[in-house]
Design a protein around this motif. Structure first.
Motif, PDB file in Angstrom:
ATOM      1  N   TYR A 133       0.894  -0.917  -0.023  1.00  0.00           N
ATOM      2  CA  TYR A 133       0.176   0.165   0.049  1.00  0.00           C
ATOM      3  C   TYR A 133       0.791   1.631  -0.165  1.00  0.00           C
ATOM      4  CZ  TYR A 133      -3.124  -3.870   1.863  1.00  0.00           C
ATOM      5  OH  TYR A 133      -4.141  -4.693   1.997  1.00  0.00           O
ATOM      6  N   PRO A 134       1.848   0.943  -1.022  1.00  0.00           N
ATOM      7  CA  PRO A 134       2.691   2.671  -1.121  1.00  0.00           C
ATOM      8  C   PRO A 134       1.971   4.231  -0.921  1.00  0.00           C
ATOM      9  CG  PRO A 134       2.534   2.059  -3.635  1.00  0.00           C
ATOM     10  CD  PRO A 134       1.383   0.850  -2.367  1.00  0.00           C
ATOM     11  N   GLN A 135       0.267   4.001  -1.455  1.00  0.00           N
ATOM     12  CA  GLN A 135      -0.420   5.213  -1.217  1.00  0.00           C
ATOM     13  C   GLN A 135      -0.445   5.609   0.304  1.00  0.00           C
ATOM     14  OE1 GLN A 135      -1.422   2.204  -1.878  1.00  0.00           O
ATOM     15  NE2 GLN A 135      -3.862   2.411  -1.313  1.00  0.00           N
ATOM     16  N   ILE A 136      -0.844   4.867   1.310  1.00  0.00           N
ATOM     17  CA  ILE A 136      -0.794   5.432   2.306  1.00  0.00           C
ATOM     18  C   ILE A 136       0.422   5.686   3.479  1.00  0.00           C
ATOM     19  CG2 ILE A 136      -1.953   5.137   4.760  1.00  0.00           C
ATOM     20  CD1 ILE A 136      -3.188   1.858   3.698  1.00  0.00           C
ATOM     21  N   PRO A 137       0.223   7.194   3.813  1.00  0.00           N
ATOM     22  CA  PRO A 137       1.642   7.443   4.758  1.00  0.00           C
ATOM     23  C   PRO A 137       1.330   7.061   5.864  1.00  0.00           C
ATOM     24  CG  PRO A 137      -0.450   9.148   4.532  1.00  0.00           C
ATOM     25  CD  PRO A 137      -1.083   8.009   3.610  1.00  0.00           C
ATOM     26  N   ILE A 138       2.713   6.914   6.604  1.00  0.00           N
ATOM     27  CA  ILE A 138       3.099   6.384   7.605  1.00  0.00           C
ATOM     28  C   ILE A 138       4.302   6.844   8.278  1.00  0.00           C
ATOM     29  CG2 ILE A 138       4.280   4.854   9.126  1.00  0.00           C
ATOM     30  CD1 ILE A 138       4.154   3.314   6.202  1.00  0.00           C
ATOM     31  N   ILE A 139       4.098   7.621   9.627  1.00  0.00           N
ATOM     32  CA  ILE A 139       4.583   8.346  10.583  1.00  0.00           C
ATOM     33  C   ILE A 139       5.497   7.486  11.388  1.00  0.00           C
ATOM     34  CG2 ILE A 139       5.076  10.278  11.810  1.00  0.00           C
ATOM     35  CD1 ILE A 139       2.435  11.187  10.529  1.00  0.00           C
ATOM     36  N   MET A 140       6.616   6.960  11.458  1.00  0.00           N
ATOM     37  CA  MET A 140       7.512   7.082  12.215  1.00  0.00           C
ATOM     38  C   MET A 140       7.534   6.951  13.863  1.00  0.00           C
ATOM     39  SD  MET A 140      10.551   4.725  10.936  1.00  0.00           S
ATOM     40  CE  MET A 140      11.345   6.620  10.653  1.00  0.00           C
ATOM     41  N   VAL A 141       7.445   6.250  15.141  1.00  0.00           N
ATOM     42  CA  VAL A 141       7.413   6.990  16.671  1.00  0.00           C
ATOM     43  C   VAL A 141       8.195   5.976  16.975  1.00  0.00           C
ATOM     44  CG1 VAL A 141       6.859   7.084  18.540  1.00  0.00           C
ATOM     45  CG2 VAL A 141       4.956   7.559  16.679  1.00  0.00           C
TER      46      VAL A 141
ATOM     47  N   THR B 205      -0.304  16.756   8.153  1.00  0.00           N
ATOM     48  CA  THR B 205       0.477  17.789   6.978  1.00  0.00           C
ATOM     49  C   THR B 205       0.297  15.815   6.157  1.00  0.00           C
ATOM     50  OG1 THR B 205       2.018  18.757   7.527  1.00  0.00           O
ATOM     51  CG2 THR B 205       2.591  18.463   5.943  1.00  0.00           C
ATOM     52  N   VAL B 206       0.754  15.298   6.663  1.00  0.00           N
ATOM     53  CA  VAL B 206       1.080  13.893   5.787  1.00  0.00           C
ATOM     54  C   VAL B 206      -0.659  13.487   5.276  1.00  0.00           C
ATOM     55  CG1 VAL B 206       2.724  12.870   6.473  1.00  0.00           C
ATOM     56  CG2 VAL B 206       0.741  11.666   7.215  1.00  0.00           C
ATOM     57  N   THR B 207      -1.201  13.445   6.036  1.00  0.00           N
ATOM     58  CA  THR B 207      -2.910  13.238   5.136  1.00  0.00           C
ATOM     59  C   THR B 207      -2.824  14.282   4.562  1.00  0.00           C
ATOM     60  OG1 THR B 207      -4.296  14.404   7.331  1.00  0.00           O
ATOM     61  CG2 THR B 207      -3.253  11.680   7.019  1.00  0.00           C
ATOM     62  N   ARG B 208      -3.549  15.493   3.916  1.00  0.00           N
ATOM     63  CA  ARG B 208      -3.362  16.642   3.034  1.00  0.00           C
ATOM     64  C   ARG B 208      -2.768  16.293   2.398  1.00  0.00           C
ATOM     65  NH1 ARG B 208      -1.964  21.122   6.087  1.00  0.00           N
ATOM     66  NH2 ARG B 208       0.185  21.175   5.472  1.00  0.00           N
ATOM     67  N   ARG B 209      -1.008  16.148   2.359  1.00  0.00           N
ATOM     68  CA  ARG B 209      -0.752  15.071   1.233  1.00  0.00           C
ATOM     69  C   ARG B 209      -0.590  14.520   0.079  1.00  0.00           C
ATOM     70  NH1 ARG B 209       4.485  16.527   4.051  1.00  0.00           N
ATOM     71  NH2 ARG B 209       4.348  13.731   4.246  1.00  0.00           N
TER      72      ARG B 209
ATOM     73  N   ALA C 274       9.171   5.149   5.401  1.00  0.00           N
ATOM     74  CA  ALA C 274       8.395   6.052   5.807  1.00  0.00           C
ATOM     75  C   ALA C 274       8.144   7.025   5.403  1.00  0.00           C
ATOM     76  CB  ALA C 274       8.747   6.108   6.921  1.00  0.00           C
ATOM     77  N   ASP C 275       7.133   8.228   5.408  1.00  0.00           N
ATOM     78  CA  ASP C 275       7.161   9.426   4.883  1.00  0.00           C
ATOM     79  C   ASP C 275       7.356  11.146   6.001  1.00  0.00           C
ATOM     80  OD1 ASP C 275       5.219   9.011   2.642  1.00  0.00           O
ATOM     81  OD2 ASP C 275       4.699   7.395   4.152  1.00  0.00           O
TER      82      ASP C 275
ATOM     83  N   THR D  33       6.056   5.711  -3.101  1.00  0.00           N
ATOM     84  CA  THR D  33       5.712   6.535  -1.988  1.00  0.00           C
ATOM     85  C   THR D  33       5.434   7.707  -2.512  1.00  0.00           C
ATOM     86  OG1 THR D  33       7.441   7.423  -0.948  1.00  0.00           O
ATOM     87  CG2 THR D  33       7.250   5.269  -0.179  1.00  0.00           C
ATOM     88  N   LEU D  34       4.682   8.553  -1.532  1.00  0.00           N
ATOM     89  CA  LEU D  34       3.806   9.610  -1.784  1.00  0.00           C
ATOM     90  C   LEU D  34       4.435  10.555  -1.948  1.00  0.00           C
ATOM     91  CD1 LEU D  34       1.184  11.030  -2.447  1.00  0.00           C
ATOM     92  CD2 LEU D  34       0.600  12.165  -0.139  1.00  0.00           C
ATOM     93  N   ILE D  35       5.180  10.601  -0.998  1.00  0.00           N
ATOM     94  CA  ILE D  35       6.140  11.557  -1.521  1.00  0.00           C
ATOM     95  C   ILE D  35       7.431  12.056  -2.664  1.00  0.00           C
ATOM     96  CG2 ILE D  35       9.040  12.654  -0.257  1.00  0.00           C
ATOM     97  CD1 ILE D  35       5.786  13.753   1.238  1.00  0.00           C
ATOM     98  N   GLU D  36       8.035  10.444  -3.251  1.00  0.00           N
ATOM     99  CA  GLU D  36       8.524  10.125  -3.871  1.00  0.00           C
ATOM    100  C   GLU D  36       7.758   9.612  -5.457  1.00  0.00           C
ATOM    101  OE1 GLU D  36      10.771   5.947  -1.671  1.00  0.00           O
ATOM    102  OE2 GLU D  36       8.969   5.718  -3.668  1.00  0.00           O
ATOM    103  N   PHE D  37       6.282  10.026  -5.162  1.00  0.00           N
ATOM    104  CA  PHE D  37       5.805  10.294  -6.320  1.00  0.00           C
ATOM    105  C   PHE D  37       6.046  11.609  -6.732  1.00  0.00           C
ATOM    106  CE2 PHE D  37       1.117  11.563  -8.678  1.00  0.00           C
ATOM    107  CZ  PHE D  37       1.685  10.477  -9.622  1.00  0.00           C
TER     108      PHE D  37
END
Length: 225
Positions: free
Chosen positions: A70-78, A114-118, A95-96, A155-159
Protein backbone atom coordinates in the motif's frame (compact mmCIF):
# COMPACT_ATOMS: atom_id res chain seq x y z
CA UNK A 1 -10.01 10.82 7.96
CA UNK A 2 -9.17 7.49 9.54
CA UNK A 3 -5.83 7.01 11.29
CA UNK A 4 -4.42 3.69 12.47
CA UNK A 5 -2.25 3.95 15.59
CA UNK A 6 0.14 1.02 16.09
CA UNK A 7 1.78 1.09 19.52
CA UNK A 8 2.10 -1.60 22.18
CA UNK A 9 2.09 0.97 25.00
CA UNK A 10 -1.62 1.28 25.73
CA UNK A 11 -1.35 4.56 27.61
CA UNK A 12 0.51 6.25 24.73
CA UNK A 13 -1.82 4.79 22.11
CA UNK A 14 -4.79 5.95 24.16
CA UNK A 15 -3.37 9.44 24.50
CA UNK A 16 -2.81 9.70 20.75
CA UNK A 17 -6.30 8.35 20.06
CA UNK A 18 -7.96 10.81 22.44
CA UNK A 19 -6.28 13.89 20.97
CA UNK A 20 -6.74 12.84 17.35
CA UNK A 21 -10.42 12.18 17.94
CA UNK A 22 -10.68 15.60 19.59
CA UNK A 23 -9.37 17.00 16.28
CA UNK A 24 -12.03 15.16 14.28
CA UNK A 25 -10.08 12.09 13.12
CA UNK A 26 -11.44 8.55 13.27
CA UNK A 27 -8.89 6.41 15.10
CA UNK A 28 -8.27 2.69 15.31
CA UNK A 29 -5.57 1.17 17.52
CA UNK A 30 -3.41 -1.97 17.23
CA UNK A 31 -1.11 -3.07 20.04
CA UNK A 32 0.56 -5.91 18.15
CA UNK A 33 2.27 -5.69 14.77
CA UNK A 34 0.76 -9.00 13.66
CA UNK A 35 -2.73 -7.45 13.72
CA UNK A 36 -1.92 -4.71 11.24
CA UNK A 37 -1.74 -6.34 7.79
CA UNK A 38 -4.96 -8.37 8.24
CA UNK A 39 -6.73 -5.19 9.32
CA UNK A 40 -5.46 -3.27 6.30
CA UNK A 41 -6.85 -5.95 3.99
CA UNK A 42 -10.32 -5.12 5.33
CA UNK A 43 -10.16 -1.34 5.63
CA UNK A 44 -7.44 1.11 4.59
CA UNK A 45 -6.79 4.20 6.72
CA UNK A 46 -5.65 7.57 5.39
CA UNK A 47 -2.55 7.43 7.58
CA UNK A 48 -0.63 5.23 10.02
CA UNK A 49 1.25 6.18 13.19
CA UNK A 50 3.73 3.34 13.64
CA UNK A 51 5.88 2.67 16.69
CA UNK A 52 9.14 0.90 15.84
CA UNK A 53 9.31 -1.27 18.97
CA UNK A 54 6.45 -3.75 18.59
CA UNK A 55 5.70 -7.32 19.62
CA UNK A 56 4.97 -9.87 16.91
CA UNK A 57 6.68 -8.03 14.09
CA UNK A 58 9.07 -5.10 14.33
CA UNK A 59 8.09 -1.67 13.12
CA UNK A 60 10.80 -1.56 10.43
CA UNK A 61 9.70 -4.84 8.88
CA UNK A 62 6.06 -3.84 9.15
CA UNK A 63 6.75 -0.48 7.49
CA UNK A 64 8.43 -2.26 4.58
CA UNK A 65 5.55 -4.71 4.14
CA UNK A 66 2.91 -1.98 4.27
CA UNK A 67 4.69 0.18 1.71
CA UNK A 68 5.23 -2.75 -0.63
CA UNK A 69 1.48 -3.43 -0.73
CA UNK A 70 0.00 0.00 0.00
CA UNK A 71 2.55 2.65 -1.09
CA UNK A 72 -0.12 5.35 -1.06
CA UNK A 73 -0.67 5.20 2.72
CA UNK A 74 1.50 7.73 4.57
CA UNK A 75 3.36 6.41 7.61
CA UNK A 76 4.69 8.43 10.54
CA UNK A 77 7.31 6.46 12.46
CA UNK A 78 7.45 6.88 16.22
CA UNK A 79 10.77 5.91 17.75
CA UNK A 80 12.28 6.04 21.22
CA UNK A 81 15.73 5.54 19.73
CA UNK A 82 18.00 8.54 19.39
CA UNK A 83 20.35 7.28 16.68
CA UNK A 84 20.07 8.69 13.17
CA UNK A 85 20.61 5.24 11.64
CA UNK A 86 17.17 4.01 12.64
CA UNK A 87 15.49 7.14 11.28
CA UNK A 88 17.33 6.92 7.96
CA UNK A 89 16.55 3.21 7.63
CA UNK A 90 12.89 3.87 8.28
CA UNK A 91 12.79 6.59 5.64
CA UNK A 92 14.56 4.31 3.18
CA UNK A 93 11.91 1.66 3.80
CA UNK A 94 9.21 4.14 2.83
CA UNK A 95 8.17 6.05 5.97
CA UNK A 96 6.94 9.54 5.14
CA UNK A 97 7.87 11.24 8.40
CA UNK A 98 9.11 10.46 11.90
CA UNK A 99 8.85 11.76 15.43
CA UNK A 100 10.85 10.79 18.52
CA UNK A 101 9.52 9.86 21.94
CA UNK A 102 8.80 11.67 24.12
CA UNK A 103 6.91 13.86 21.66
CA UNK A 104 4.68 16.90 21.90
CA UNK A 105 1.15 15.78 21.04
CA UNK A 106 0.44 19.02 19.15
CA UNK A 107 3.49 18.43 16.97
CA UNK A 108 2.33 14.88 16.23
CA UNK A 109 -1.12 16.13 15.24
CA UNK A 110 0.46 18.73 12.96
CA UNK A 111 2.50 16.02 11.25
CA UNK A 112 -0.59 13.84 10.84
CA UNK A 113 -2.45 16.73 9.25
CA UNK A 114 0.45 17.37 6.89
CA UNK A 115 0.90 13.80 5.63
CA UNK A 116 -2.85 13.23 5.24
CA UNK A 117 -3.18 16.55 3.40
CA UNK A 118 -0.39 15.49 1.05
CA UNK A 119 -2.23 12.23 0.43
CA UNK A 120 -5.46 14.09 -0.33
CA UNK A 121 -3.64 16.49 -2.63
CA UNK A 122 -2.05 13.57 -4.43
CA UNK A 123 -5.46 11.99 -4.97
CA UNK A 124 -7.06 15.05 -6.58
CA UNK A 125 -7.57 15.41 -10.30
CA UNK A 126 -6.17 18.93 -10.60
CA UNK A 127 -3.40 17.79 -12.94
CA UNK A 128 -5.37 15.49 -15.25
CA UNK A 129 -3.43 13.87 -18.07
CA UNK A 130 -0.28 11.83 -18.40
CA UNK A 131 3.11 13.55 -18.07
CA UNK A 132 5.82 11.98 -20.23
CA UNK A 133 9.54 12.59 -20.17
CA UNK A 134 11.94 10.21 -21.85
CA UNK A 135 10.95 6.66 -20.91
CA UNK A 136 8.91 7.84 -17.92
CA UNK A 137 5.13 8.21 -17.97
CA UNK A 138 3.30 9.70 -14.97
CA UNK A 139 -0.45 9.45 -14.55
CA UNK A 140 -1.37 11.91 -11.77
CA UNK A 141 -5.03 10.88 -11.67
CA UNK A 142 -4.36 7.17 -11.21
CA UNK A 143 -1.18 7.87 -9.21
CA UNK A 144 0.80 5.48 -11.43
CA UNK A 145 4.32 5.72 -12.85
CA UNK A 146 5.81 3.65 -15.67
CA UNK A 147 9.42 3.35 -16.77
CA UNK A 148 10.05 1.50 -20.05
CA UNK A 149 6.42 0.42 -19.84
CA UNK A 150 6.91 -1.21 -16.43
CA UNK A 151 4.89 0.09 -13.50
CA UNK A 152 6.98 1.10 -10.49
CA UNK A 153 5.73 1.56 -6.93
CA UNK A 154 6.40 4.95 -5.40
CA UNK A 155 5.46 6.42 -2.05
CA UNK A 156 3.43 9.62 -2.12
CA UNK A 157 6.55 11.67 -1.35
CA UNK A 158 8.54 9.97 -4.14
CA UNK A 159 5.64 10.50 -6.54
CA UNK A 160 5.44 14.20 -5.74
CA UNK A 161 9.22 14.63 -6.12
CA UNK A 162 9.20 12.89 -9.51
CA UNK A 163 6.19 14.87 -10.65
CA UNK A 164 7.94 18.11 -9.70
CA UNK A 165 11.15 17.17 -11.51
CA UNK A 166 9.37 15.80 -14.59
CA UNK A 167 7.45 19.07 -14.94
CA UNK A 168 10.66 21.11 -14.54
CA UNK A 169 13.36 19.17 -16.42
CA UNK A 170 16.72 20.92 -16.46
CA UNK A 171 15.85 23.05 -13.40
CA UNK A 172 18.05 22.71 -10.30
CA UNK A 173 16.25 22.57 -6.94
CA UNK A 174 18.00 23.22 -3.67
CA UNK A 175 17.16 21.05 -0.68
CA UNK A 176 15.38 24.00 0.94
CA UNK A 177 13.26 24.48 -2.17
CA UNK A 178 12.36 20.79 -2.24
CA UNK A 179 11.46 20.90 1.45
CA UNK A 180 9.09 23.81 0.82
CA UNK A 181 7.52 22.35 -2.33
CA UNK A 182 7.13 18.73 -1.19
CA UNK A 183 6.89 18.74 2.62
CA UNK A 184 5.63 22.26 3.22
CA UNK A 185 6.76 25.00 5.58
CA UNK A 186 4.81 23.79 8.62
CA UNK A 187 6.77 20.57 9.24
CA UNK A 188 10.34 20.20 10.43
CA UNK A 189 12.18 17.88 8.04
CA UNK A 190 15.95 17.71 7.73
CA UNK A 191 18.10 17.84 4.61
CA UNK A 192 18.95 14.21 5.31
CA UNK A 193 15.31 13.30 4.76
CA UNK A 194 15.44 14.93 1.31
CA UNK A 195 18.62 13.02 0.42
CA UNK A 196 17.15 9.69 1.54
CA UNK A 197 13.99 10.17 -0.52
CA UNK A 198 15.95 11.27 -3.58
CA UNK A 199 18.20 8.19 -3.32
CA UNK A 200 15.19 5.93 -2.91
CA UNK A 201 13.47 7.48 -5.93
CA UNK A 202 16.60 7.27 -8.06
CA UNK A 203 17.00 3.57 -7.29
CA UNK A 204 13.48 2.92 -8.57
CA UNK A 205 13.81 4.72 -11.89
CA UNK A 206 15.52 1.80 -13.66
CA UNK A 207 17.09 2.93 -16.95
CA UNK A 208 16.22 6.57 -16.24
CA UNK A 209 17.96 6.75 -12.85
CA UNK A 210 21.00 8.66 -14.16
CA UNK A 211 18.76 11.56 -15.17
CA UNK A 212 18.23 12.45 -11.50
CA UNK A 213 21.49 14.30 -10.93
CA UNK A 214 23.14 15.60 -7.77
CA UNK A 215 24.46 19.13 -8.26
CA UNK A 216 27.26 19.61 -5.78
CA UNK A 217 26.71 22.63 -3.56
CA UNK A 218 23.25 23.25 -5.02
CA UNK A 219 20.87 20.31 -4.78
CA UNK A 220 19.27 18.15 -7.45
CA UNK A 221 18.24 18.39 -11.09
CA UNK A 222 16.35 16.14 -13.49
CA UNK A 223 18.20 16.12 -16.80
CA UNK A 224 16.31 16.58 -20.06
CA UNK A 225 15.68 13.33 -21.93
Amino acid sequence: MKILVVDDEEDIAGLIQFHLEEEGFQVEVCHNGMEVLPRLEKNLPEGIILDLMLPGIGGMDLCKRIKEKYPQIPIIMVTAKTGETDVVLGLELGADDYIRKPFNIRELIARVRTVTRRQADGATTENVGTVSTGKIQINPTAHKVYVDGKEIDLTLIEFKILQLFASNTGVAFSRDKLLDRIWGKDVFVTDRTVDVNIKRLRDKLLSEKERLETIRGVGYRFRDA
